[in-house]
Design a protein around this motif. Structure first.
Motif, PDB file in Angstrom:
ATOM      1  N   CYS A 408       0.838  -1.201   0.000  1.00 22.80           N
ATOM      2  CA  CYS A 408       0.000   0.000   0.000  1.00 22.80           C
ATOM      3  C   CYS A 408       0.877   1.256   0.000  1.00 22.80           C
ATOM      4  N   ASP A 409       0.343   2.343  -0.544  1.00 21.65           N
ATOM      5  CA  ASP A 409       1.035   3.627  -0.568  1.00 21.65           C
ATOM      6  C   ASP A 409       0.376   4.534   0.464  1.00 21.65           C
ATOM      7  N   PHE A 410       1.072   4.768   1.567  1.00 18.07           N
ATOM      8  CA  PHE A 410       0.535   5.587   2.659  1.00 18.07           C
ATOM      9  C   PHE A 410       1.209   6.953   2.732  1.00 18.07           C
ATOM     10  N   ALA A 411       1.795   7.422   1.603  1.00 19.15           N
ATOM     11  CA  ALA A 411       2.511   8.702   1.627  1.00 19.15           C
ATOM     12  C   ALA A 411       1.570   9.861   1.899  1.00 19.15           C
ATOM     13  N   VAL A 412       0.311   9.735   1.527  1.00 16.78           N
ATOM     14  CA  VAL A 412      -0.641  10.808   1.728  1.00 16.78           C
ATOM     15  C   VAL A 412      -0.903  11.056   3.217  1.00 16.78           C
ATOM     16  N   HIS A 413      -0.578  10.113   4.045  1.00 17.57           N
ATOM     17  CA  HIS A 413      -0.829  10.247   5.495  1.00 17.57           C
ATOM     18  C   HIS A 413       0.428  10.683   6.257  1.00 17.57           C
ATOM     19  N   HIS A 414       1.446  11.154   5.507  1.00 11.75           N
ATOM     20  CA  HIS A 414       2.717  11.483   6.131  1.00 11.75           C
ATOM     21  C   HIS A 414       2.562  12.562   7.198  1.00 11.75           C
ATOM     22  N   ASN A 415       1.875  13.636   6.874  1.00  9.02           N
ATOM     23  CA  ASN A 415       1.740  14.751   7.824  1.00  9.02           C
ATOM     24  C   ASN A 415       0.946  14.320   9.074  1.00  9.02           C
ATOM     25  N   TRP A 416      -0.105  13.569   8.865  1.00 11.67           N
ATOM     26  CA  TRP A 416      -0.919  13.151  10.016  1.00 11.67           C
ATOM     27  C   TRP A 416      -0.145  12.200  10.936  1.00 11.67           C
ATOM     28  N   LEU A 417       0.711  11.382  10.335  1.00 12.78           N
ATOM     29  CA  LEU A 417       1.539  10.495  11.151  1.00 12.78           C
ATOM     30  C   LEU A 417       2.497  11.299  12.028  1.00 12.78           C
ATOM     31  N   ARG A 418       3.010  12.424  11.490  1.00  8.35           N
ATOM     32  CA  ARG A 418       3.872  13.280  12.307  1.00  8.35           C
ATOM     33  C   ARG A 418       3.078  13.921  13.444  1.00  8.35           C
ATOM     34  N   ILE A 419       1.845  14.305  13.157  1.00 10.87           N
ATOM     35  CA  ILE A 419       1.016  14.904  14.196  1.00 10.87           C
ATOM     36  C   ILE A 419       0.745  13.887  15.307  1.00 10.87           C
ATOM     37  N   LEU A 420       0.442  12.653  14.929  1.00 14.48           N
ATOM     38  CA  LEU A 420       0.207  11.614  15.931  1.00 14.48           C
ATOM     39  C   LEU A 420       1.457  11.351  16.763  1.00 14.48           C
ATOM     40  N   LYS A 421       2.607  11.360  16.093  1.00 13.52           N
ATOM     41  CA  LYS A 421       3.860  11.116  16.796  1.00 13.52           C
ATOM     42  C   LYS A 421       4.110  12.217  17.831  1.00 13.52           C
ATOM     43  N   ASP A 422       3.898  13.480  17.426  1.00 14.24           N
ATOM     44  CA  ASP A 422       4.089  14.589  18.367  1.00 14.24           C
ATOM     45  C   ASP A 422       3.046  14.542  19.490  1.00 14.24           C
ATOM     46  N   ARG A 423       1.858  14.069  19.185  1.00  9.89           N
ATOM     47  CA  ARG A 423       0.769  14.026  20.166  1.00  9.89           C
ATOM     48  C   ARG A 423       1.056  13.034  21.291  1.00  9.89           C
ATOM     49  N   PHE A 424       1.645  11.901  20.940  1.00  3.47           N
ATOM     50  CA  PHE A 424       1.859  10.849  21.943  1.00  3.47           C
ATOM     51  C   PHE A 424       3.250  10.881  22.556  1.00  3.47           C
ATOM     52  N   GLU A 425       4.178  11.660  21.990  1.00  2.00           N
ATOM     53  CA  GLU A 425       5.498  11.781  22.590  1.00  2.00           C
ATOM     54  C   GLU A 425       5.377  12.551  23.905  1.00  2.00           C
ATOM     55  N   ILE A 437       2.228   2.634  19.706  1.00  4.45           N
ATOM     56  CA  ILE A 437       1.780   3.672  18.774  1.00  4.45           C
ATOM     57  C   ILE A 437       2.973   4.463  18.241  1.00  4.45           C
ATOM     58  N   LEU A 438       3.865   4.895  19.136  1.00  2.00           N
ATOM     59  CA  LEU A 438       5.044   5.660  18.705  1.00  2.00           C
ATOM     60  C   LEU A 438       5.949   4.828  17.802  1.00  2.00           C
ATOM     61  N   LYS A 439       6.118   3.558  18.147  1.00  2.00           N
ATOM     62  CA  LYS A 439       6.973   2.688  17.341  1.00  2.00           C
ATOM     63  C   LYS A 439       6.416   2.525  15.939  1.00  2.00           C
ATOM     64  N   ASN A 440       5.105   2.308  15.810  1.00  2.04           N
ATOM     65  CA  ASN A 440       4.494   2.132  14.486  1.00  2.04           C
ATOM     66  C   ASN A 440       4.536   3.431  13.680  1.00  2.04           C
ATOM     67  N   CYS A 441       4.333   4.582  14.345  1.00  2.00           N
ATOM     68  CA  CYS A 441       4.430   5.866  13.640  1.00  2.00           C
ATOM     69  C   CYS A 441       5.827   6.074  13.063  1.00  2.00           C
ATOM     70  N   GLU A 442       6.831   5.819  13.870  1.00  2.00           N
ATOM     71  CA  GLU A 442       8.209   5.986  13.396  1.00  2.00           C
ATOM     72  C   GLU A 442       8.530   5.025  12.261  1.00  2.00           C
TER      73      GLU A 442
END
Length: 462
Positions: A408-425, A437-442
């Motif tokens: 699958c191509d999940f490049a369109v979700h790149h920005n949201w993945l960064r937001i989730l990473k910052d949210r849970f850090e 969650i953090l491990k999967n985002c990274e």
């Protein structure tokens, strides 16, 4: 003349006594002499031994009595009395033996020994009559001792009825025996608890009866599910005819009964390959999948329980997975159903698909490609979960995206993945749930970055 002699004696005595000697001294001397005499009497006095006769005699405090007497407490006077045994008890001594603590018989005392014992002290009498022990025991030499088997047979043969009859005003609930069987097996069966298999058989008989009411069937299914969680109990289901009964209940008129029957089947098949194979041979996949994918309106609970049973049948079962993908096109059907179901059903669906993808990826390492249909709609379905407010949905969506990332191509979700990473850090990384969650985002961000660099390099080469 006599008067003069008395006067002379008194004069002589008064001259011989000291001047300070008084009448009080005389009294003290007399008292001291009396005390000495009393002490001498106590040392010389010994408690007389008890001489038994045929009549009752009072036993004084501290007085020892020889063994073999008839002893009683007189309730009128409160004193202890003793006498010789009556003639009818004379034969009793022939059937008893005196033993010490270790059980070794002690020789009986003769009449001469008894007379000597009466004259001896209390400790000597006890040592003489009781042997080398502080206690005396009695062994019945007339009656043969019972073995353990004889005692058991005696217990089995005893009558349950009381010889005196029931007491008025008291209700007796003695067990009723169908027969007079006195065997050990009957006693064992009478007191033992039923085994799990016996309980399961009773429940299955109840479920197979067409006259069983709806509440009774639900209660029996709930109790049966408790037992089939045990792997060995679940494997006994087919031998008891239980799988056939449960598969028939999947067509019951009640949605609750159908859903509970699917729940029991799912619990029995979990990590249990023999039961999985038996259900598949009976056509269980067709019946369970019909409850999941049918067009008519069914309660959400029935669908969720049927999907749970389908997942228990498919996991680690290549033969069932092949039938699910090739015959029922299960992945495509679940993808079409996804948007029209509840969030709880969607979570269960994504979990099942993720598990199937994990097993398919193991086949990819062996040169087997996953079905092309998996790359159609599921890439968008699983990525939609990361936008949920529910943390559970986010975690399940990220986990599924990691599994489907190779196709699958999940490049369109790149920005949201960064937001989730910052949210849970900084929000409890030590927690295992947040850590996943953090491990999967990274991991997804790294994979998207690597894919973007490869695409850019390919464009430069062109």
């Amino acid at each position: 003349m006599r008067q003069w002699i008395c006067v002379l004696l008194v004069s002589v005595l008064s001259l011989s006594l000291p001047a300070e000697y008084t009448l009080a001294d005389e009294q003290s001397v007399d008292t001291a002499e009396a005390i000495v005499e009393d002490n001498d009497d106590e040392e010389s006095i010994q408690i007389a031994p008890f001489i038994p006769t045929k009549e009752w005699q009072v036993v004084d405090d501290g007085q020892s009595i020889p063994p073999g007497l008839h002893v009683r407490i007189n309730f009128e006077t409160g004193v202890k009395e003793a006498k010789l045994l009556d003639p009818e008890y004379k034969g009793e001594a022939d059937h008893v033996a005196t033993v010490d603590n270790s059980g070794v018989p002690v020789a009986k005392a003769t009449s001469s020994d008894d007379s000597k014992a009466l004259k001896s002290t209390g400790d000597q009498r006890r040592a003489h009559h009781y042997g080398n022990s502080d206690r005396r025991g009695i062994i019945n030499k007339k009656t043969k001792p019972f073995t353990q088997q004889e005692l058991m047979e005696a217990v089995l043969k005893q009558d349950d009825k009381s010889e005196e009859g029931p007491v008025q005003g008291i209700t007796y609930s003695a067990p009723v025996r169908e027969s007079d069987d006195s065997s050990l097996l009957h006693l064992h069966n009478f007191h033992r608890h039923p085994t799990d298999v016996e309980v399961m058989l009773e429940l299955l008989v109840l479920l197979g009866d067409i006259e069983t009411s709806h509440p009774e069937a639900l209660q029996a299914l709930e109790e049966l599910e408790y037992h089939v969680h045990q792997v060995d109990n679940a494997r006994e289901l087919d031998g008891l005819g239980g799988l056939v009964v449960l598969l028939r209940l999947l067509n019951a008129s009640s949605d609750e009964v159908r859903g509970m029957a699917a729940q029991v089947l799912g619990s029995a098949m979990q990590s249990n390959p023999p039961v999985q194979s038996e259900v598949l041979n009976y056509g269980g996949l067709d019946l369970l999948w019909a409850l999941v994918s049918n067009d008519r309106e069914s309660e959400e609970a029935v669908r969720k329980r049927a999907l749970f049973a389908v997942g228990s049948l498919l996991r680690r079962n290549p033969r069932a997975q092949h039938a699910f993908l090739a015959t029922h096109h299960g992945i495509d059907v679940l993808a079409r159903m996804f948007l029209g179901t509840s969030p709880q059903f969607q979570l269960r669906t994504v979990t099942l698909v993720t598990d199937l993808v994990s097993e398919e990826q193991e086949k990819v390492t062996q040169g087997v490609s996953p079905p092309s249909s998996w790359t159609s709609d599921w890439c968008g379905h699983v990525s939609s979960l990361i936008y949920w407010e529910s943390v559970v949905g986010i975690e399940r969506g990220l986990q599924a995206m990691v599994k489907l990332e190779p196709v699958c191509d999940f490049a369109v979700h790149h920005n949201w993945l960064r937001i989730l990473k910052d949210r849970f850090e900084g929000n409890g990384e030590e927690d295992e749930f947040v850590g996943d969650i953090l491990k999967n985002c990274e991991q997804l961000l790294e994979a998207i970055k690597w894919t973007g660099e490869e695409v850019g390099k390919q464009r430069e080469d062109l």
